[in-house]
Scaffold this active site. Structure first.
Site, mmCIF file in Angstrom:
data_model
loop_
_atom_site.group_PDB
_atom_site.id
_atom_site.type_symbol
_atom_site.label_atom_id
_atom_site.label_comp_id
_atom_site.label_asym_id
_atom_site.label_seq_id
_atom_site.Cartn_x
_atom_site.Cartn_y
_atom_site.Cartn_z
ATOM 1 N N TYR A 102 0.805 -1.227 0.000
ATOM 2 C CA TYR A 102 0.000 0.000 0.000
ATOM 3 C C TYR A 102 0.837 1.276 0.000
ATOM 4 O O TYR A 102 0.289 2.378 -0.007
ATOM 5 C CB TYR A 102 -0.930 -0.001 1.216
ATOM 6 C CG TYR A 102 -1.867 -1.179 1.231
ATOM 7 C CD1 TYR A 102 -2.962 -1.238 0.381
ATOM 8 C CD2 TYR A 102 -1.650 -2.250 2.099
ATOM 9 C CE1 TYR A 102 -3.822 -2.327 0.389
ATOM 10 C CE2 TYR A 102 -2.507 -3.340 2.118
ATOM 11 C CZ TYR A 102 -3.590 -3.369 1.248
ATOM 12 O OH TYR A 102 -4.440 -4.449 1.257
ATOM 13 N N HIS A 111 -4.942 5.802 -1.132
ATOM 14 C CA HIS A 111 -5.603 5.637 0.166
ATOM 15 C C HIS A 111 -4.628 5.905 1.320
ATOM 16 O O HIS A 111 -5.058 5.994 2.472
ATOM 17 C CB HIS A 111 -6.152 4.217 0.258
ATOM 18 C CG HIS A 111 -7.515 4.126 0.879
ATOM 19 N ND1 HIS A 111 -8.403 5.186 1.000
ATOM 20 C CD2 HIS A 111 -8.178 3.059 1.429
ATOM 21 C CE1 HIS A 111 -9.511 4.794 1.582
ATOM 22 N NE2 HIS A 111 -9.406 3.510 1.851
ATOM 23 N N TYR A 158 -5.198 -1.259 9.662
ATOM 24 C CA TYR A 158 -5.850 -1.141 8.353
ATOM 25 C C TYR A 158 -6.920 -0.054 8.445
ATOM 26 O O TYR A 158 -7.501 0.206 9.495
ATOM 27 C CB TYR A 158 -6.402 -2.467 7.821
ATOM 28 C CG TYR A 158 -5.296 -3.394 7.377
ATOM 29 C CD1 TYR A 158 -4.732 -3.264 6.110
ATOM 30 C CD2 TYR A 158 -4.778 -4.341 8.245
ATOM 31 C CE1 TYR A 158 -3.687 -4.081 5.707
ATOM 32 C CE2 TYR A 158 -3.733 -5.160 7.857
ATOM 33 C CZ TYR A 158 -3.183 -5.027 6.591
ATOM 34 O OH TYR A 158 -2.145 -5.823 6.205
ATOM 35 N N ASN A 203 -10.032 0.535 7.618
ATOM 36 C CA ASN A 203 -11.409 0.416 8.083
ATOM 37 C C ASN A 203 -11.541 0.184 9.582
ATOM 38 O O ASN A 203 -12.648 0.194 10.111
ATOM 39 C CB ASN A 203 -12.128 -0.700 7.324
ATOM 40 C CG ASN A 203 -12.258 -0.376 5.839
ATOM 41 O OD1 ASN A 203 -11.958 0.732 5.397
ATOM 42 N ND2 ASN A 203 -12.705 -1.346 5.079
ATOM 43 N N ASP A 244 -7.463 10.778 2.877
ATOM 44 C CA ASP A 244 -7.739 10.988 1.459
ATOM 45 C C ASP A 244 -9.225 11.242 1.206
ATOM 46 O O ASP A 244 -10.080 10.789 1.965
ATOM 47 C CB ASP A 244 -7.301 9.751 0.661
ATOM 48 C CG ASP A 244 -8.059 8.502 1.076
ATOM 49 O OD1 ASP A 244 -8.932 8.042 0.312
ATOM 50 O OD2 ASP A 244 -7.786 7.966 2.173
ATOM 51 N N ASN A 276 -14.636 4.888 4.927
ATOM 52 C CA ASN A 276 -14.826 3.834 5.929
ATOM 53 C C ASN A 276 -13.934 4.005 7.157
ATOM 54 O O ASN A 276 -14.337 3.659 8.269
ATOM 55 C CB ASN A 276 -14.622 2.457 5.309
ATOM 56 C CG ASN A 276 -15.759 2.084 4.382
ATOM 57 O OD1 ASN A 276 -16.898 2.498 4.581
ATOM 58 N ND2 ASN A 276 -15.466 1.322 3.348
#
Length: 192
Positions: free
Chosen positions: A14, A19, A64, A66, A91, A112
């Site tokens: 990532y 994100h 993470y 969420n 973001d 989220n």
């Protein structure tokens, strides 16, 4: 005491994806403040610096995106940081690329990570800076888009935007976020 949080996902997969703008900014700001010695605590990476008498924590949750609220709740409870002394950088696909939207409080929208934070804090009265990542124009799936990497030109534009995010954080630390909103907020007429 202040807490500035950047949202993202852990792992090389990532790194430098859309994100992960929040993580990228925290790294930028930590380098500017000469405090790159992250420690793994509270299910995240933590470093800090002093602005005068004010201790400022910089934090990247490793739960993470969420589940970001878990880590933020843990650190804020441990250090007894009131929600009004928390600023979250993340973001926003609905803003023009590299533009900023600063708010004192509000609903999480479709993000989220922010939904999880507001649910677990049971509060929306924390500060936030949204960094525009644009939206796909070629029919690309939204999930694929937010997990796609920035190109070189986009990184350059983001780094310029991060200068304004850093100035906004400085004003937040000094309890002058209203000035930051006046200076750096994208105007409705600027949005496309």
């Amino acid at each position: 005491m202040k807490l500035i949080v950047g949202l993202g996902n852990p792992g090389n997969k990532y790194d430098k994806t859309r994100h992960n703008v929040g993580f990228m900014f925290i790294d930028h700001y930590a380098k500017e403040k000469k405090c790159m010695d992250y420690k793994e605590k509270f299910h995240g990476l933590l470093t800090s610096f002093f602005a005068g008498e004010e201790q400022v924590y910089l934090f990247k949750p490793l739960t993470y995106m969420n589940l970001s609220g878990q880590a933020i709740l843990e650190i804020s409870q441990y250090y007894h940081i009131p929600h009004q002394d928390i600023l979250v950088v993340y973001d926003d696909k609905d803003l023009p690329f590299a533009s900023l939207r600063l708010r004192v409080k509000g609903n999480p929208g479709s993000h989220n990570g922010m939904k999880n934070i507001t649910m677990l804090l049971n509060d929306t009265s924390f500060y936030r800076i949204r960094v525009g990542i644009g939206c796909p124009s070629n029919g690309m799936d939204m999930v694929d888009f937010v997990l796609s990497k920035f190109n070189k030109e986009e990184i350059e534009l983001l780094n310029k935007s991060f200068v304004d995010v850093a100035k906004s954080c400085d004003l937040f630390i000094n309890n002058k976020f209203d000035l930051a909103m006046n200076r750096y907020n994208v105007r409705k007429s600027d949005e496309k």
